[in-house]
Design a protein around this motif. Sequence first.
Motif, PDB file in Angstrom:
ATOM      1  N   THR A 224       0.558  -1.145  -0.150  1.00 36.42           N
ATOM      2  CA  THR A 224      -0.113  -0.011  -0.072  1.00 36.42           C
ATOM      3  C   THR A 224       0.874   1.308  -0.019  1.00 36.42           C
ATOM      4  N   LYS A 225       0.077   2.364  -0.273  1.00 33.16           N
ATOM      5  CA  LYS A 225       0.937   3.576  -0.288  1.00 33.16           C
ATOM      6  C   LYS A 225       2.362   3.640  -1.226  1.00 33.16           C
ATOM      7  N   PRO A 226       2.092   3.015  -2.355  1.00 37.98           N
ATOM      8  CA  PRO A 226       3.446   2.889  -3.370  1.00 37.98           C
ATOM      9  C   PRO A 226       3.751   4.337  -4.146  1.00 37.98           C
ATOM     10  N   GLU A 227       2.963   5.183  -3.942  1.00 39.90           N
ATOM     11  CA  GLU A 227       3.010   6.435  -4.960  1.00 39.90           C
ATOM     12  C   GLU A 227       4.481   6.963  -4.941  1.00 39.90           C
ATOM     13  N   GLY A 228       5.234   7.236  -5.943  1.00 35.50           N
ATOM     14  CA  GLY A 228       6.375   7.961  -6.091  1.00 35.50           C
ATOM     15  C   GLY A 228       7.478   6.914  -5.664  1.00 35.50           C
ATOM     16  N   ARG A 229       7.211   5.547  -5.430  1.00 36.97           N
ATOM     17  CA  ARG A 229       8.241   4.569  -5.307  1.00 36.97           C
ATOM     18  C   ARG A 229       8.827   4.028  -6.569  1.00 36.97           C
ATOM     19  N   ASP A 230       9.933   3.991  -6.763  1.00 38.67           N
ATOM     20  CA  ASP A 230      10.475   3.353  -8.086  1.00 38.67           C
ATOM     21  C   ASP A 230      10.655   1.729  -8.101  1.00 38.67           C
ATOM     22  N   ALA A 231      11.209   1.089  -9.128  1.00 41.39           N
ATOM     23  CA  ALA A 231      11.303  -0.238  -9.468  1.00 41.39           C
ATOM     24  C   ALA A 231      12.290  -0.858  -8.317  1.00 41.39           C
ATOM     25  N   ALA A 232      13.394  -0.215  -8.158  1.00 44.63           N
ATOM     26  CA  ALA A 232      14.071  -0.530  -7.043  1.00 44.63           C
ATOM     27  C   ALA A 232      13.559  -0.730  -5.582  1.00 44.63           C
ATOM     28  N   PHE A 233      12.893   0.375  -5.245  1.00 46.02           N
ATOM     29  CA  PHE A 233      12.207   0.131  -3.830  1.00 46.02           C
ATOM     30  C   PHE A 233      11.174  -0.997  -3.886  1.00 46.02           C
ATOM     31  N   ARG A 234      10.619  -1.104  -5.038  1.00 44.73           N
ATOM     32  CA  ARG A 234       9.650  -2.194  -5.183  1.00 44.73           C
ATOM     33  C   ARG A 234      10.228  -3.634  -4.990  1.00 44.73           C
ATOM     34  N   GLU A 235      11.536  -3.825  -5.459  1.00 45.54           N
ATOM     35  CA  GLU A 235      12.355  -4.980  -5.391  1.00 45.54           C
ATOM     36  C   GLU A 235      12.931  -5.180  -4.069  1.00 45.54           C
ATOM     37  N   MET A 236      13.334  -4.004  -3.325  1.00 42.47           N
ATOM     38  CA  MET A 236      13.663  -4.120  -2.065  1.00 42.47           C
ATOM     39  C   MET A 236      12.606  -4.614  -1.037  1.00 42.47           C
ATOM     40  N   MET A 237      11.244  -3.745  -1.282  1.00 33.01           N
ATOM     41  CA  MET A 237      10.051  -4.402  -0.574  1.00 33.01           C
ATOM     42  C   MET A 237       9.821  -5.884  -0.814  1.00 33.01           C
ATOM     43  N   ARG A 238       9.763  -6.534  -1.995  1.00 30.56           N
ATOM     44  CA  ARG A 238       9.608  -8.029  -2.208  1.00 30.56           C
ATOM     45  C   ARG A 238      10.567  -8.574  -1.306  1.00 30.56           C
ATOM     46  N   ALA A 239      11.813  -8.075  -1.647  1.00 27.50           N
ATOM     47  CA  ALA A 239      13.095  -9.056  -0.976  1.00 27.50           C
ATOM     48  C   ALA A 239      12.682  -9.054   0.583  1.00 27.50           C
ATOM     49  N   ARG A 240      12.522  -7.891   1.097  1.00 23.85           N
ATOM     50  CA  ARG A 240      12.044  -7.837   2.654  1.00 23.85           C
ATOM     51  C   ARG A 240      10.778  -8.759   3.158  1.00 23.85           C
ATOM     52  N   ILE A 241       9.807  -8.714   2.127  1.00 14.46           N
ATOM     53  CA  ILE A 241       8.777  -9.799   2.403  1.00 14.46           C
ATOM     54  C   ILE A 241       9.260 -10.926   2.304  1.00 14.46           C
TER      55      ILE A 241
END
Length: 326
Positions: free
Chosen positions: A157-174
């Motif tokens: 949630t609240k992904p606005e303004g986050r780039d692909a690197a942030f997304r991959e970091m979030m996936r890795a943390r999950i």
Amino acid sequence: MGLSTWLLCGSLGSGKTTLLKHFLALPEGRDTAVVVNEVGEVGIDAHLLHDVARNAPVTLIGNGCVCCSVRGSLGEAVERVLRTRHERGLPPARRLVIELSGLARPGEVIRELSSWDGIIAGFTVVATADCALQAASPAPYLAEPEPAAMAHVVAFTKPEGRDAAFREMMRARIHAVNPLARTIWEDTLPARAARAFSSAPAISPSVPRLACHDGAPAHPAIRVMKAEWPEGMSWSAIQAWLDATAAFLGSRLLRIKGFVAVAECDEPILVEAVGTVFSTPRRMATDRSLPLGLVLIAADISAHDLATADFGTTTPRPEITATWSG
Ligand SMILES: Nc1nc2c(ncn2[C@@H]2O[C@H](COP(=O)(O)OP(=O)(O)OP(=O)(O)O)[C@@H](O)[C@H]2O)c(=O)[nH]1
């Protein structure tokens, strides 16, 4: 046919009500019965949901977390919401969503509703993972990890303004706290909501990405382990170990899923638990090629401490290994 049930959990303010509100506004959100568990009695979330639920009832269980102070009222609330739909002449609900307070434990809710077998078809735990909270956290691992560690599905949630690197970091943390979870990243709320509450993930022989380290360090509190038995172990021995482990870990046990080969039959058995609540074990189709071993996710205990814990029984133990370094 029973009611598919979603348990929506996530840390305080992580966007649970917003996600559900957007789902109820979608055509596929019609026919959804909603029960909201809030810590206070005011029922703010329930009111917000009433706005979008059209004529459909939303039932509130206030004044506490559903798995402790209001135990017993959950079944009543579900009954009430289904009855009210009927009284208002609405079509029968096809799905049930229970939004849990930040304090509630999904496993306890499943236990509470387990006597509804036949009415409830199955549970999917959906957790919201707040990107803004993660971005503000200085630690290199998931903040407030427990909801995600127990979930089948994690919606960012609240992904606005986050780039692909942030997304991959979030996936890795999950994945560092729950390699079993399916993750959903959608930029718009309707698309995110549609995927979060779409058909329940079939119980599938998906191979969790074990022993793979995809960029996030191990979480200091949440451990992902693998338990493996030698060939020819009996189901009763495995079950005895699972029972002893659940009793020993209590609320530290977050999730178990995997396949075990047992002496009594040719097919591997699927074992699954949310918290300490186990689903009925299932024989899988005759396919010995399934990856064997259980993924076990627990808080505040290392693989070594679990492997050497004194359960006070002589139950044979599996080999337990940490699947993430650190
Ligand atoms: N920008 C943005 N804000 C969001 C999003 N989802 C939720 N919010 C905002 O985050 C705040 C908290 O959202 P809620 O949906 O109330 O969160 P919650 O998890 O239900 O909160 P509690 O029930 O209090 O735990 C609200 O101000 C929402 O408008 C999102 O995807 N993007």
